[in-house]
Write a protein that holds these residues in place. Structure first.
Motif, mmCIF file in Angstrom:
data_model
loop_
_atom_site.group_PDB
_atom_site.id
_atom_site.type_symbol
_atom_site.label_atom_id
_atom_site.label_comp_id
_atom_site.label_asym_id
_atom_site.label_seq_id
_atom_site.Cartn_x
_atom_site.Cartn_y
_atom_site.Cartn_z
ATOM 1 N N TRP A 197 -2.795 99.775 -57.729
ATOM 2 C CA TRP A 197 -1.635 98.911 -57.995
ATOM 3 C C TRP A 197 -1.296 98.057 -56.786
ATOM 4 O O TRP A 197 -0.953 96.880 -56.916
ATOM 5 N N GLY A 198 -1.421 98.634 -55.585
ATOM 6 C CA GLY A 198 -1.023 97.921 -54.366
ATOM 7 C C GLY A 198 -1.961 96.798 -53.991
ATOM 8 O O GLY A 198 -1.588 95.891 -53.245
ATOM 9 N N GLU A 199 -3.207 96.852 -54.507
ATOM 10 C CA GLU A 199 -4.158 95.782 -54.208
ATOM 11 C C GLU A 199 -4.234 94.773 -55.353
ATOM 12 O O GLU A 199 -4.962 93.781 -55.259
ATOM 13 N N GLY A 200 -3.556 95.052 -56.442
ATOM 14 C CA GLY A 200 -3.551 94.109 -57.569
ATOM 15 C C GLY A 200 -4.883 94.033 -58.297
ATOM 16 O O GLY A 200 -5.331 92.949 -58.674
ATOM 17 N N VAL A 201 -5.531 95.176 -58.512
ATOM 18 C CA VAL A 201 -6.850 95.192 -59.159
ATOM 19 C C VAL A 201 -6.746 95.004 -60.679
ATOM 20 O O VAL A 201 -7.698 94.574 -61.329
ATOM 21 N N CYS A 202 -5.582 95.264 -61.236
ATOM 22 C CA CYS A 202 -5.450 95.326 -62.704
ATOM 23 C C CYS A 202 -5.571 93.942 -63.360
ATOM 24 O O CYS A 202 -5.474 92.915 -62.698
ATOM 25 N N HIS A 203 -5.763 93.967 -64.692
ATOM 26 C CA HIS A 203 -5.854 92.717 -65.469
ATOM 27 C C HIS A 203 -4.503 92.021 -65.530
ATOM 28 O O HIS A 203 -3.477 92.670 -65.708
ATOM 29 N N LYS A 204 -4.547 90.702 -65.462
ATOM 30 C CA LYS A 204 -3.315 89.931 -65.655
ATOM 31 C C LYS A 204 -2.947 89.951 -67.135
ATOM 32 O O LYS A 204 -3.812 90.013 -67.994
ATOM 33 N N ARG A 205 -1.665 89.924 -67.418
ATOM 34 C CA ARG A 205 -1.207 89.922 -68.807
ATOM 35 C C ARG A 205 -1.118 88.485 -69.337
ATOM 36 O O ARG A 205 -0.992 87.532 -68.552
#
Ligand SMILES: NC(=O)c1ccc[n+]([C@@H]2O[C@H](COP(=O)([O-])OP(=O)(O)OC[C@H]3O[C@@H](n4cnc5c(N)ncnc54)[C@H](OP(=O)(O)O)[C@@H]3O)[C@@H](O)[C@H]2O)c1
Length: 351
Positions: A289-297
């Motif tokens: 979460w802290g590196e922003g690895v997730c998919h954008k909504r």
């Protein structure tokens, strides 16, 4: 009225789902709970067209009973109590049992499949997200040609966790609120829990569009430096994000030395080689979460589905009069606190 089974309906995420379905007057709700007499269960039982069924998520007989005769299902298994292996097994079994019982629309509540998003880099593997991610792939792989359609609702971290859990800032003597954590500049797709209700209702109301869909929701995609800045803007109090190394955060936050990831399930919960420690679990959690690895909504899609959604962290803070202080959100944590208070009362009484 079509009846929907809600698994996890007494929980932080399930409550708004139960409320939205109940108030729609198009759906009746059946909630699976381990304790029909708990205060949260009793609270939702007072809502129109809501009934309770006692049982557990990790018992196949209970799952058969729970799914029997309902039109639809909302399934949020609790990885924190089940642990990764059981959440994977019962996540798949719940889907299979629902098909056997003739459920027509199955909605699985998931969260981001971190390990897969990180291209299978083990540094981003932790139990309570990856189990759900695997279950999602299994469910969607069954397709939509059979009698039971399925949809996924993927939430990121709750915005409400700014009031409970790892996102609560610490108030300093000079009135500053500090978020000291290992998050970098990654934008977290925070979701306002109350908005999960309307998204769930939309999925059930729009089967032709929602069958096979993985609806990934957010209220605001925002990094911790901006969370602190928005806090200052809204409250007039100084908010600061302070980056600290993961080891420092773990040392300060670990519930007790060598706690297992599913420590809330108590000392007798199943654990083996596959079980992660709390430290391993949350090291990967912060990294992802802290590196922003997730998919954008897809914000346009969310605006179309839920036009009156809370649109930003700023709106959320104003709506809920956020003051940076702790409030109860998660049922698991609330139950733990109650148990601890009870034990302290008993030991005080016996001494
Ligand atoms: N915290 C977040 O930011 C976040 C974000 C996305 C996804 N999630 C996921 O949400 C799940 C937890 O749900 P929550 O956030 O609503 O937590 P919660 O407020 O602690 O609620 C837990 C829910 O799970 C139910 N439950 C737990 N163990 C059960 C069992 N063995 N059998 C039947 N019901 C059981 C509880 O029901 P009873 O106590 O009434 O039986 C309650 O409804 C976790 O898997 C977590 O990974 C959390």
């Amino acid at each position: 009225m079509k009846e929907i089974l809600v698994i996890g309906g007494t929980g932080a995420q399930g409550l708004p789902v139960v409320k939205a379905l109940s108030s729609s007057t198009r759906f009746a709700v059946r909630v699976l709970t381990r304790d029909v007499n708990s205060s949260r269960a009793q609270q939702i039982a007072k809502l129109p067209n809501v009934t309770l069924v006692e049982g557990t998520q990790d018992n196949q007989k209970d799952l058969h009973t729970a799914f029997h005769g309902v039109y639809g299902a909302w399934v949020n298994t609790d990885g924190f109590t089940l642990g990764e292996k059981n959440e994977l097994f019962y996540g798949c079994r719940a889907y299979e049992i629902a098909r056997h019982e003739g459920v027509q629309h199955y909605v699985y509540a998931s969260t981001d499949f971190a390990l897969k998003d990180a291209n299978w880099n083990e540094r981003y593997h932790w139990g309570h997200n990856d189990a759900k991610g695997r279950v999602v792939d299994y469910i969607l792989a069954q397709g939509q040609t059979g009698a039971m359609k399925s949809s996924i609702l993927t939430t990121g971290p709750y915005m409400d966790m700014l009031m409970d859990g790892h996102f609560v800032p610490k108030e300093q003597l000079d009135g500053t609120f500090i978020w000291a954590n290992p998050a970098k500049s990654g934008k977290l797709p925070l979701i306002c829990l109350d908005d999960v209700g309307p998204y769930a209702l939309w999925l059930f109301d729009n089967l032709s569009e929602s069958a096979g869909m993985d609806l990934m929701v957010t209220t605001d995609e925002i990094c911790f430096a901006d969370i602190a800045a928005v806090f200052t803007k809204v409250t007039g109090k100084k908010g600061v994000h302070q980056y600290i190394p993961i080891e420092d955060w773990l040392n300060a936050a670990e519930p007790y030395p060598n706690a297992p990831a599913n420590f809330v399930a108590g000392p007798n919960a199943h654990r083996d080689e596959a079980s992660m420690t709390w430290r391993e679990n949350f090291t990967a959690w912060w990294r992802y979460w802290g590196e922003g690895v997730c998919h954008k909504r897809d914000i346009q899609l969310l605006d179309r589905i839920h036009p009156t959604r809370v649109k930003s962290l700023e709106d959320w803070m104003r709506k809920y009069q956020y003051d940076g202080r702790q409030r109860n959100v998660l049922k698991g944590v609330e139950d733990l606190k109650k148990k601890a208070q009870l034990m302290m009362g008993q030991s005080a009484g016996s001494s």
